[in-house]
Design a protein around this motif. Structure first.
Motif, PDB file in Angstrom:
ATOM      1  N   LEU A 246       6.798  31.590 -10.467  1.00  0.00           N
ATOM      2  CA  LEU A 246       6.680  31.682  -8.997  1.00  0.00           C
ATOM      3  C   LEU A 246       7.652  30.715  -8.365  1.00  0.00           C
ATOM      4  CD1 LEU A 246       5.134  33.035  -6.692  1.00  0.00           C
ATOM      5  CD2 LEU A 246       3.536  31.113  -6.755  1.00  0.00           C
ATOM      6  N   ALA A 247       8.510  31.269  -7.522  1.00  0.00           N
ATOM      7  CA  ALA A 247       9.511  30.441  -6.846  1.00  0.00           C
ATOM      8  C   ALA A 247       8.846  29.563  -5.795  1.00  0.00           C
ATOM      9  CB  ALA A 247      10.559  31.343  -6.196  1.00  0.00           C
ATOM     10  N   ALA A 248       9.631  28.574  -5.330  1.00  0.00           N
ATOM     11  CA  ALA A 248       9.103  27.727  -4.237  1.00  0.00           C
ATOM     12  C   ALA A 248       8.684  28.610  -3.069  1.00  0.00           C
ATOM     13  CB  ALA A 248      10.164  26.734  -3.810  1.00  0.00           C
ATOM     14  N   HIS A 249       7.610  28.258  -2.425  1.00  0.00           N
ATOM     15  CA  HIS A 249       7.063  29.144  -1.400  1.00  0.00           C
ATOM     16  C   HIS A 249       6.161  28.375  -0.430  1.00  0.00           C
ATOM     17  CE1 HIS A 249       4.048  28.888  -4.619  1.00  0.00           C
ATOM     18  NE2 HIS A 249       3.153  29.024  -3.626  1.00  0.00           N
ATOM     19  N   TRP A 250       5.873  29.080   0.704  1.00  0.00           N
ATOM     20  CA  TRP A 250       4.866  28.595   1.664  1.00  0.00           C
ATOM     21  C   TRP A 250       3.525  29.241   1.344  1.00  0.00           C
ATOM     22  CZ3 TRP A 250       5.478  24.714   4.895  1.00  0.00           C
ATOM     23  CH2 TRP A 250       6.733  24.382   5.387  1.00  0.00           C
ATOM     24  N   ARG A 251       2.517  28.412   1.261  1.00  0.00           N
ATOM     25  CA  ARG A 251       1.166  28.956   1.141  1.00  0.00           C
ATOM     26  C   ARG A 251       0.536  28.809   2.535  1.00  0.00           C
ATOM     27  NH1 ARG A 251      -2.190  30.167  -2.994  1.00  0.00           N
ATOM     28  NH2 ARG A 251      -0.700  29.308  -4.492  1.00  0.00           N
ATOM     29  N   ILE A 252       0.300  29.957   3.176  1.00  0.00           N
ATOM     30  CA  ILE A 252      -0.115  29.972   4.597  1.00  0.00           C
ATOM     31  C   ILE A 252      -1.524  30.557   4.711  1.00  0.00           C
ATOM     32  CG2 ILE A 252       0.392  30.837   6.923  1.00  0.00           C
ATOM     33  CD1 ILE A 252       3.330  31.044   6.005  1.00  0.00           C
ATOM     34  N   SER A 253      -2.380  29.870   5.415  1.00  0.00           N
ATOM     35  CA  SER A 253      -3.720  30.400   5.738  1.00  0.00           C
ATOM     36  C   SER A 253      -3.826  30.578   7.264  1.00  0.00           C
ATOM     37  CB  SER A 253      -4.809  29.457   5.246  1.00  0.00           C
ATOM     38  OG  SER A 253      -4.741  28.214   5.917  1.00  0.00           O
ATOM     39  N   ALA A 254      -4.587  31.582   7.677  1.00  0.00           N
ATOM     40  CA  ALA A 254      -4.772  31.875   9.120  1.00  0.00           C
ATOM     41  C   ALA A 254      -6.261  32.031   9.410  1.00  0.00           C
ATOM     42  CB  ALA A 254      -4.015  33.139   9.507  1.00  0.00           C
ATOM     43  N   VAL A 255      -6.710  31.325  10.463  1.00  0.00           N
ATOM     44  CA  VAL A 255      -8.118  31.402  10.893  1.00  0.00           C
ATOM     45  C   VAL A 255      -8.149  32.009  12.302  1.00  0.00           C
ATOM     46  CG1 VAL A 255     -10.210  30.106  11.402  1.00  0.00           C
ATOM     47  CG2 VAL A 255      -8.726  29.406   9.507  1.00  0.00           C
ATOM     48  N   ASP A 256      -8.992  32.992  12.495  1.00  0.00           N
ATOM     49  CA  ASP A 256      -9.116  33.662  13.797  1.00  0.00           C
ATOM     50  C   ASP A 256      -9.772  32.700  14.798  1.00  0.00           C
ATOM     51  OD1 ASP A 256      -9.789  35.192  16.007  1.00  0.00           O
ATOM     52  OD2 ASP A 256     -10.217  36.980  14.817  1.00  0.00           O
ATOM     53  N   ILE A 257      -8.991  32.282  15.807  1.00  0.00           N
ATOM     54  CA  ILE A 257      -9.529  31.389  16.864  1.00  0.00           C
ATOM     55  C   ILE A 257      -9.459  32.086  18.232  1.00  0.00           C
ATOM     56  CG2 ILE A 257      -8.936  29.294  15.610  1.00  0.00           C
ATOM     57  CD1 ILE A 257      -6.473  29.062  17.493  1.00  0.00           C
ATOM     58  N   HIS A 258      -9.416  33.434  18.178  1.00  0.00           N
ATOM     59  CA  HIS A 258      -9.238  34.169  19.434  1.00  0.00           C
ATOM     60  C   HIS A 258     -10.365  33.864  20.432  1.00  0.00           C
ATOM     61  CE1 HIS A 258      -7.349  37.313  21.839  1.00  0.00           C
ATOM     62  NE2 HIS A 258      -8.581  37.712  22.160  1.00  0.00           N
ATOM     63  N   ASP A 259     -11.637  33.933  19.964  1.00  0.00           N
ATOM     64  CA  ASP A 259     -12.765  33.676  20.874  1.00  0.00           C
ATOM     65  C   ASP A 259     -12.718  32.242  21.396  1.00  0.00           C
ATOM     66  OD1 ASP A 259     -13.583  36.229  20.467  1.00  0.00           O
ATOM     67  OD2 ASP A 259     -15.125  35.706  18.978  1.00  0.00           O
ATOM     68  N   LEU A 260     -12.304  31.306  20.484  1.00  0.00           N
ATOM     69  CA  LEU A 260     -12.203  29.914  20.905  1.00  0.00           C
ATOM     70  C   LEU A 260     -11.135  29.745  21.986  1.00  0.00           C
ATOM     71  CD1 LEU A 260     -13.086  26.963  20.458  1.00  0.00           C
ATOM     72  CD2 LEU A 260     -11.282  26.801  18.726  1.00  0.00           C
ATOM     73  N   LYS A 261      -9.994  30.409  21.787  1.00  0.00           N
ATOM     74  CA  LYS A 261      -8.916  30.338  22.768  1.00  0.00           C
ATOM     75  C   LYS A 261      -9.330  30.957  24.110  1.00  0.00           C
ATOM     76  CE  LYS A 261      -4.982  28.485  21.287  1.00  0.00           C
ATOM     77  NZ  LYS A 261      -4.205  27.512  22.070  1.00  0.00           N
ATOM     78  N   GLU A 262     -10.016  32.124  24.046  1.00  0.00           N
ATOM     79  CA  GLU A 262     -10.482  32.763  25.282  1.00  0.00           C
ATOM     80  C   GLU A 262     -11.455  31.850  26.024  1.00  0.00           C
ATOM     81  OE1 GLU A 262      -9.689  35.695  26.781  1.00  0.00           O
ATOM     82  OE2 GLU A 262      -8.027  35.735  25.362  1.00  0.00           O
ATOM     83  N   ALA A 263     -12.352  31.235  25.274  1.00  0.00           N
ATOM     84  CA  ALA A 263     -13.309  30.323  25.918  1.00  0.00           C
ATOM     85  C   ALA A 263     -12.587  29.133  26.541  1.00  0.00           C
ATOM     86  CB  ALA A 263     -14.347  29.842  24.897  1.00  0.00           C
ATOM     87  N   GLN A 264     -11.546  28.623  25.799  1.00  0.00           N
ATOM     88  CA  GLN A 264     -10.778  27.507  26.336  1.00  0.00           C
ATOM     89  C   GLN A 264     -10.050  27.905  27.604  1.00  0.00           C
ATOM     90  OE1 GLN A 264     -10.722  24.260  25.219  1.00  0.00           O
ATOM     91  NE2 GLN A 264      -9.646  23.931  27.167  1.00  0.00           N
ATOM     92  N   THR A 265      -9.492  29.127  27.599  1.00  0.00           N
ATOM     93  CA  THR A 265      -8.794  29.634  28.785  1.00  0.00           C
ATOM     94  C   THR A 265      -9.755  29.725  29.971  1.00  0.00           C
ATOM     95  OG1 THR A 265      -7.256  30.871  27.409  1.00  0.00           O
ATOM     96  CG2 THR A 265      -7.470  31.564  29.723  1.00  0.00           C
ATOM     97  N   GLN A 266     -10.967  30.248  29.685  1.00  0.00           N
ATOM     98  CA  GLN A 266     -11.950  30.356  30.758  1.00  0.00           C
ATOM     99  C   GLN A 266     -12.332  28.966  31.285  1.00  0.00           C
ATOM    100  OE1 GLN A 266     -15.226  32.662  29.295  1.00  0.00           O
ATOM    101  NE2 GLN A 266     -14.002  34.542  29.067  1.00  0.00           N
ATOM    102  N   ARG A 267     -12.463  28.014  30.327  1.00  0.00           N
ATOM    103  CA  ARG A 267     -12.793  26.649  30.763  1.00  0.00           C
ATOM    104  C   ARG A 267     -11.665  26.060  31.611  1.00  0.00           C
ATOM    105  NH1 ARG A 267     -15.056  26.195  25.531  1.00  0.00           N
ATOM    106  NH2 ARG A 267     -13.158  25.196  24.722  1.00  0.00           N
ATOM    107  N   ASP A 268     -10.407  26.347  31.182  1.00  0.00           N
ATOM    108  CA  ASP A 268      -9.272  25.831  31.950  1.00  0.00           C
ATOM    109  C   ASP A 268      -9.238  26.433  33.356  1.00  0.00           C
ATOM    110  OD1 ASP A 268      -8.580  24.347  29.780  1.00  0.00           O
ATOM    111  OD2 ASP A 268      -6.989  25.713  29.076  1.00  0.00           O
ATOM    112  N   VAL A 269      -9.503  27.767  33.415  1.00  0.00           N
ATOM    113  CA  VAL A 269      -9.533  28.428  34.736  1.00  0.00           C
ATOM    114  C   VAL A 269     -10.644  27.841  35.590  1.00  0.00           C
ATOM    115  CG1 VAL A 269      -9.944  30.612  35.936  1.00  0.00           C
ATOM    116  CG2 VAL A 269      -8.478  30.562  33.906  1.00  0.00           C
ATOM    117  N   LEU A 270     -11.815  27.687  34.950  1.00  0.00           N
ATOM    118  CA  LEU A 270     -12.951  27.130  35.686  1.00  0.00           C
ATOM    119  C   LEU A 270     -12.656  25.713  36.156  1.00  0.00           C
ATOM    120  CD1 LEU A 270     -15.847  27.427  36.689  1.00  0.00           C
ATOM    121  CD2 LEU A 270     -16.641  26.649  34.452  1.00  0.00           C
ATOM    122  N   GLN A 271     -12.021  24.917  35.277  1.00  0.00           N
ATOM    123  CA  GLN A 271     -11.682  23.553  35.658  1.00  0.00           C
ATOM    124  C   GLN A 271     -10.674  23.539  36.802  1.00  0.00           C
ATOM    125  OE1 GLN A 271     -13.142  20.678  34.384  1.00  0.00           O
ATOM    126  NE2 GLN A 271     -12.126  19.800  36.187  1.00  0.00           N
ATOM    127  N   ALA A 272      -9.684  24.485  36.720  1.00  0.00           N
ATOM    128  CA  ALA A 272      -8.691  24.563  37.791  1.00  0.00           C
ATOM    129  C   ALA A 272      -9.349  24.929  39.116  1.00  0.00           C
ATOM    130  CB  ALA A 272      -7.604  25.569  37.432  1.00  0.00           C
TER     131      ALA A 272
END
Length: 808
Positions: free
Chosen positions: A98-124
């Motif tokens: 196996l050649a040198a490589h990136w081992r990449i993991s991805a975690v779904d944070i879509h709901d977290l991001k949407e909630a953060q966006t809503q919090r930012d809008v609410l804060q604004a």
């Protein structure tokens, strides 16, 4: 070779939330664990985000982490919106095959991001809100505040007030409201109230405050919220409307009220409604003291005690307003220099004088706890002072007119008593019998008391005639024994001066044993002159203390003078006739005065109406609703004045016209009046019950006026009934006919029935039933001129009955 990671055991939703890739530096997949297929990571990244990810993949760093959108994660052939994922990359050096490589993991944070966006809008939105939104701990300490609220509260840096106890921002009653709302919030309740407090920089403002609980995700109470909305503009607008209403009410009341204290109280209400936190009082001059008669209820008991006890005329500011006769404003009030230490909490004062004749007789005063008056406060105070002065002048004019009327009535009563004495002269040979009749007549017109006629018998004052009980057996014994001449000032002084002595406050020390006369309040003693010699002293003690008014004095002096003339017997016949002529002339003079005043009032009223019309036409295009209301008040007041003038003229005319006596059919008079009233019924259902009515001797025109007044009154006060029932009947007595008119209308309080026949006396408000209070006065005057009497009875909401008698 490393074993590829597999998600074969995950559900589709789980595999979407946790993804892994093995890629080279260009992002090409060397191995993919998403649903068992190999694909390029960059293909899942939206075009706009690919350069940034490519830069991270091409870097030589050992690791990276970034948030970005990934698409196409719902399986082949599906369309879905990109979702937010958090990518974590770790660089792996070549190992085995196996050649040198990136081992990449991805975690779904879509709901977290949407909630953060809503919090930012609410804060604004929260920060942009001008309402002051605060989060408090359960002890009410400030934890956070939105940026818009900080601007509204004039806080430049929230750190200066973070952790402060929020209730300390409030004072007095407002703080109590805050504490109560916080306590209810701790119990899970939400509370809204209005209160006033200053901003951080000291600007006074009104707030609408809502306090409530804040819960965590488990439903546990963790914090408190407090939202304060600036309502200062609304409150100022409400205060302006309240002040304007108070001005209008004061203007309207000033035209109808004659009680000085009521007028002054209305002026104080206007000041409070217009200017808010000011204290005000109305003072009158009593000797060398300014004594408060009316005051606002915000004064401390200590200040009220001083105001009512009186302020010396020498107090500097009070002396200045009396000297100048002008409105005086004092900024920087110095209580000690003024000699009024009780007022040290005030910072500024104002004084507006009103005049009695040529000198200042009363003062309107106002105080504030600030150190200076604003231009607006000065303008309002001047306007209220002028309005009060005009109202007091009108009240004084009305009082004088009332005194003239009372004097006229007193002279009339005395003239009637004089006529009776003159008549009895031909029937009585005993002078003391005439004295007794005079005493009985006087006591019937006065409050409870008794009367004695004292005559000198040698060196002793003897009571030769008495009417009424003296209220004490010991005093009666002393009266029967007589008093030594020269030791009873109340009797000695009128004998020496030959003038009446009216003692408003009786001093028992000056006469006899004070214990015998302690229950007497006031005394009048008048010498009875017969042929220029004092025959005796006419003494009238009253049990209650009271001032002898003009009417009282006229009744007593006229009666005693008439008694003296009557006692002169035949020699006094000419004098009696002259006295009667003078009294009748006085009656005619007062009647002429009323007639003249009524005529003289026409011109200013016409001027008011004329300039009112010019003003309305001139402002036609620019007249707003409030100004129109003010012009309406002026026009209504002027029209009412015209009505009062007409009533005064009619009253005067009734007394001046001669009576042309002849036989009058009262039944025909009633029928004729009913016919004239029918066009004004406007479809009302009226049930007339007319009984047999007699033929009487009298003046037909004035008797028709009596019937018309009584029937029109019955119609007016029964108009609220579905069916008005009006009855007219008569009863025959030995020497007279008694005629009555009964209705089923509004009735009246029987406690005030004696006022019904007085001039301008009304028992109902003008907005309930129109009229000026002259009709029944005319009825009484006409009936009295015919030798009859009038009477009224009734109950509130149960109708009324009016009776009058006419001699046969």
């Amino acid at each position: 070779m490393s074993t590829p990671l597999s998600h074969d055991t995950l559900h589709p939703q789980e595999s979407r939330r946790h993804l892994r890739w093995v890629t080279d530096r260009q992002g090409r997949a060397l191995d993919s664990t998403r649903a068992g297929s190999a694909d390029d990571l960059l293909a899942r990244v939206p075009p706009d985000d690919r350069p940034a990810l490519g830069t991270l993949l091409a870097s030589t760093g050992p690791a990276f982490e970034t948030d970005l959108h990934l698409s196409g994660l719902n399986g082949p052939g599906t369309q879905a919106e990109p979702r937010w994922f958090r990518l974590s990359g770790e660089w792996q050096e070549a190992a085995g095959s196996l050649a040198a490589h990136w081992r990449i993991s991805a975690v779904d944070i879509h709901d977290l991001k949407e909630a953060q966006t809503q919090r930012d809008v609410l804060q604004a939105l929260t920060d942009a809100s001008p309402n002051c939104i605060k989060v408090l701990d359960l002890g009410a300490h400030l934890l956070s505040m939105n940026e818009g609220g900080q601007a509204t509260m004039e806080i430049d840096d929230f750190e200066v007030c973070r952790g402060l106890l929020w209730p300390t921002f409030w004072q007095g009653e407002a703080r109590a409201q805050v504490e109560a709302a916080l306590e209810r919030a701790r119990q899970g309740e939400r509370t809204t109230f209005e209160a006033q407090t200053a901003t951080w920089k000291g600007t006074p403002r009104w707030w609408e405050v809502t306090v409530g609980p804040l819960y965590d995700t488990r439903g546990q109470l963790r914090h408190l919220s407090a939202v304060s909305r600036d309502i200062t503009s609304r409150r100022e607008a409400q205060d302006a409307v309240t002040a304007l209403d108070a001005f209008v009410a004061f203007t309207e009341a000033a035209g109808a009220i004659t009680d000085v204290q009521v007028l002054a109280g209305a002026a104080l209400q206007v000041l409070r409604a217009t200017l808010g936190e000011v204290s005000a009082a109305y003072h009158t001059l009593e000797g060398d003291l300014w004594k408060a008669q009316v005051w606002t209820d915000d004064f401390s008991p200590e200040v009220v005690a001083r105001l009512t006890a009186g302020i010396p005329v020498s107090s500097p500011s009070f002396a200045e307003v009396r000297r100048s006769g002008e409105v005086v404003f004092v900024d920087g009030w110095e209580a000690e220099q003024e000699g009024l230490a009780e007022t040290r909490s005030y910072g500024a004062a104002a004084f507006s004088p009103s005049f009695v004749g040529q000198s200042v007789g009363s003062l309107l005063t106002m105080g504030t706890r600030r150190r200076a008056w604003t231009a607006r406060e000065q303008a309002v105070f001047r306007a209220v002072g002028r309005s009060l002065t005009l109202a007091l002048e009108r009240a004084e004019a009305t009082r004088l007119l009332g005194e003239h009327r009372l004097e006229l009535q007193a002279r009339t009563r005395a003239l009637e008593g004089f006529a009776a004495l003159t008549h009895d002269l031909t029937l009585q040979s005993d002078p003391l019998a005439l004295v007794r009749q005079a005493m009985e007549m006087v006591l019937s017109l006065l409050p409870p008391g008794y009367a004695n006629f004292w005559q000198l018998r040698g060196d002793t004052w003897q009571a030769t005639t008495q009417v009424g009980t003296v209220g004490s057996a010991e005093l009666q014994t002393a009266i029967d024994a007589g008093f030594p001449a020269g030791q009873v000032l109340s009797l000695d002084r009128p004998l020496q001066t030959r003038e009446p002595w009216f003692q408003d406050v009786y001093n028992p020390q000056q006469d006899i044993d004070p214990a015998l006369v302690a229950h007497l309040g006031t005394v009048a003693t008048l010498p009875v002159l017969v042929n220029g010699v004092v025959l005796g002293i006419f003494c009238v003690p009253l049990f209650d203390q009271r001032s002898w008014g003009t009417a009282d004095r006229v009744v007593l002096t006229t009666t005693v003078r008439s008694l003296g003339l009557a006692l002169e017997g035949a020699q006094g016949v000419a004098a009696l006739a002259e006295e009667r002529r003078k009294l009748e002339a006085a009656n005619e003079e007062l009647e002429a005065f009323a007639y003249s005043v009524s005529h003289d009032l026409r011109t200013p009223v016409r001027h008011i109406l004329g300039f009112h019309a010019l003003l309305r036409r001139g402002l036609a295009e620019h007249l707003d609703e409030k100004s129109g209301r003010y012009l309406d008040v002026i026009e209504e007041a002027a029209q009412r004045m015209n009505t009062l003038i007409d009533a005064m003229l009619e009253l005067s005319r009734t007394s001046r016209l001669p009576l042309r006596s002849r036989l009058v059919d009262l039944g025909a008079v009633v029928d004729g009046v009913i016919q004239t009233l029918r066009p004004d019924l406007n479809g009302r259902e009226v049930q007339w019950k007319i009984g047999p009515l007699p033929m009487v001797q009298g003046d037909p025109d004035t008797l028709q006026q009596v019937i018309e007044n009584l029937l029109s009154n019955a119609l007016k006060y029964s108009r609220e009934r579905e069916v008005s029932v009006i009855e007219v009947g008569a009863e025959e007595h030995e020497a007279e006919w008694a005629v009555w008119v009964r209705d089923n209308g509004a009735g009246f309080d029987p406690r005030y029935q004696d006022k019904l026949f007085g001039v301008f006396q009304r028992l109902h408000r003008h907005d309930e039933f129109e009229g000026v209070g002259v009709g029944l006065a005319n009825v009484r005057r006409i009936v009295h001129r015919h030798g009859g009497q009038v009477q009224a009875s009734g109950q509130v909401d149960h109708g009324a009955t009016f009776r009058f008698t006419l001699p046969k």
